[in-house]
Design an enzyme around this catalytic site. Structure first.
Site, PDB file in Angstrom:
ATOM      1  CG  ASP A  38      56.280  15.461 110.831  1.00 29.58           C
ATOM      2  OD1 ASP A  38      55.877  16.560 110.458  1.00 29.58           O
ATOM      3  OD2 ASP A  38      56.535  15.178 112.027  1.00 29.58           O
ATOM      4  CE  LYS A  60      59.568  21.042 112.220  1.00 33.12           C
ATOM      5  NZ  LYS A  60      59.508  21.125 113.700  1.00 33.12           N
ATOM      6  CG  MET A 175      66.419  12.101 114.561  1.00 34.64           C
ATOM      7  SD  MET A 175      66.341  11.278 112.948  1.00 34.64           S
ATOM      8  CE  MET A 175      66.755  12.624 111.850  1.00 34.64           C
TER       9      MET A 175
END
Length: 528
Positions: A38, A60, A175
């Site tokens: 990731d 991502k 996030m």
């Protein structure tokens, strides 16, 4: 031969600092045939992988998705069905907002064996690196981890804001930068005081770590003015006030600096470790590679002389009176050839040993050899000064060293009358394996310090980067040298040396860098 069906390890890669990977996680990386990783998994972890491994990036970042989650699920299944051991590297912990459960369910559905390998989550590691314990006696004994990425447009929230705002001491939102305004409004709407401390930590546990602290009332404006961007986590609660006393990571002497280490890859570890312990990020740029000589004839013949001198004859004496080792590499290759020729260090009995510096001496001592001379100033000139009263016309000296090296040592010893035999034990060649990456870093102004540990590292550095405007790109970069010989080479090649170690060792180089930066910081405080 691969198994009919492989296995998938769903691994938490930790919050960013590569040293925060678990032992089991690292073992899985080493074992893997395929690594699927990731955006937030440290790329430095990939260097531990098998050279034959297949690496697939599926990161991502914001709205940019290299691969959708459904496609990642299918990829895991397909690679395992090919019989591969698959390491699925996910930032933090795979089961704390990491969608590891979704991937596991897809594997179960397809009959694929899997294991969860928990990781250190950014939810508590990043606050710790920022000096914020998420629980603290006398302040709070409860903490909640909450997604900050919930879609604000959906009709119903999965978050019980009323209970969250009033029922939990510390709140950690992952996030949540883009939704910060919503998070703050919801908390205050449901009773959290506007004066509640709040902190945002960006790129936590790495040299890019940055923190911004405020209250629920003013944090949105502060973040906007600072142009504070994701990835970041948000911590809400009175524990944030502890940061003022407990911020340890950002107080390290070289925090936030990127340091280029130009030593050969197999020798870089000592300097890399020291630099990282001081808070910097070490970027390995091995400009030299240590390799065997084209022929071992010279070295083997010298060793055979030593062996022949051991034959019992009435007037037998050692073939050499001294062996001078000028590097750890010289020791390693010399001893390796001893073993290859069917002998060992016992046959060095009666020969005196000189070492140029503490690292070389330490290697010799580890082998059980006594050091008869080591200079206080670790360079060839000091060996010459120390031995001039110990040699005469009958003294025979062996110097096993690199193919290309300074000639001052054998030349001066010969002037004293000694018979000096120089043999090639190894050679250094240019290593350009990381040159393109380093060029990009210089162009992006991402380098703070370049370290040189020998003249060879300087020469090869300049050669590898000759096609970029090095003079311009080095204007804002600090150049640190291990000693005067290396500094002289750098200056002859047009590089301005800012820091030169007083003790010509790796430790001395690191100490000189720290002293320079602490002095600079003190000067700035005085000027302010």
């Amino acid at each position: 031969m691969k198994k009919k069906t492989g296995k998938v390890y769903l691994i938490g890669a930790g919050p960013g600092d590569p040293k925060l990977i678990t032992v089991k996680g690292l073992d899985c990386i080493k074992e893997a045939d395929v690594i699927i990783y990731d955006y937030l998994a440290s790329p430095q972890l990939l260097k531990y992988a098998n050279p034959e491994v297949e690496m697939i990036y599926v990161g991502k970042s914001g709205n940019k998705h290299t691969m959708e989650q459904e496609d990642i699920n299918h990829l895991l299944v397909d690679k395992a069905k090919e019989g591969n051991i698959v390491a699925r590297l996910k930032g933090g912990d795979p089961l704390i907002f990491g969608r590891g459960g979704e991937e596991a369910l897809e594997l179960v559905k397809n009959g694929i064996q899997f294991e969860f390998v928990p990781g250190i989550s950014s939810a508590y590691a990043v606050p710790a690196y920022a000096g914020i314990p998420v629980t603290h006696r006398g302040i709070t004994s409860s903490v909640a981890f909450v997604t900050g990425h919930e879609d604000p447009t959906k009709p119903d929230s999965d978050i019980n804001w009323e209970k969250l705002a009033g029922g939990v001491g510390t709140l950690v939102f992952l996030m949540g930068v883009k939704n910060l305004s919503l998070i703050v409004d919801k908390l205050m709407e449901h009773g959290r005081p506007a004066s509640t401390p709040i902190a945002l930590i960006r790129w936590g546990t790495t040299v890019n770590q940055r923190a911004i602290v405020g209250t629920l009332k003013n944090i949105v404006e502060k973040v906007k003015l600072a142009n504070f961007k994701p990835p970041a986590i948000t911590i809400v609660g009175d524990v944030v006030n502890l940061r003022e006393e407990l911020a340890w990571f950002e107080n390290k002497p070289l925090f936030g600096k990127r340091v280029i280490v130009t030593r050969s890859r197999d020798q870089a570890s000592e300097l890399v470790e020291i630099v990282e312990n001081l808070g910097a990020e070490a970027i390995e740029f091995p400009t030299i590679k240590i390799v065997p000589p084209k022929s071992y004839d010279e070295l083997d013949n010298a060793i055979k002389k030593i062996l022949n001198s051991r034959l019992p004859t009435p007037d037998s004496r050692p073939s050499y009176d001294w062996i001078i080792f000028t590097s750890v590499n010289g020791v390693n290759y010399f001893v390796e050839r001893l073993y290859c020729l069917g002998t060992d260090i016992r046959d060095l009995k009666g020969i005196k040993i000189a070492a140029i510096g503490p690292a070389t001496a330490r290697k010799l001592k580890d082998l059980g050899l006594k050091i008869d001379y080591i200079p206080s100033d670790y360079r060839a000139e000091s060996i010459i000064e120390g031995l001039k009263d110990k040699v005469d016309g009958n003294t025979k000296i062996l110097v096993p060293r690199a193919k290309v090296a300074r000639e001052i040592l054998p030349e001066k010893l010969r002037e004293f009358g000694a018979k000096v035999e120089v043999v090639t034990a190894y050679q250094t060649i240019i290593d350009g394996s990381c040159a393109d990456k380093i060029k990009e870093m210089f162009k992006k102004r991402e380098v703070d310090i370049v370290t040189f540990t020998s003249s060879s590292t300087v020469k090869n550095f300049v050669e590898l980067l000759k096609d970029i405007n090095l003079e311009n790109l080095l204007k804002s970069v600090t150049i640190a040298s291990i000693g005067p010989i290396t500094s002289k080479t750098a200056e002859e090649l047009g590089l301005k040396v800012d820091i030169s170690a007083k003790e010509y060792t790796i430790k001395g180089l690191a100490e000189a860098i720290v002293s320079s930066y602490q002095l600079s910081a003190a000067s700035c405080r005085v000027e302010e």
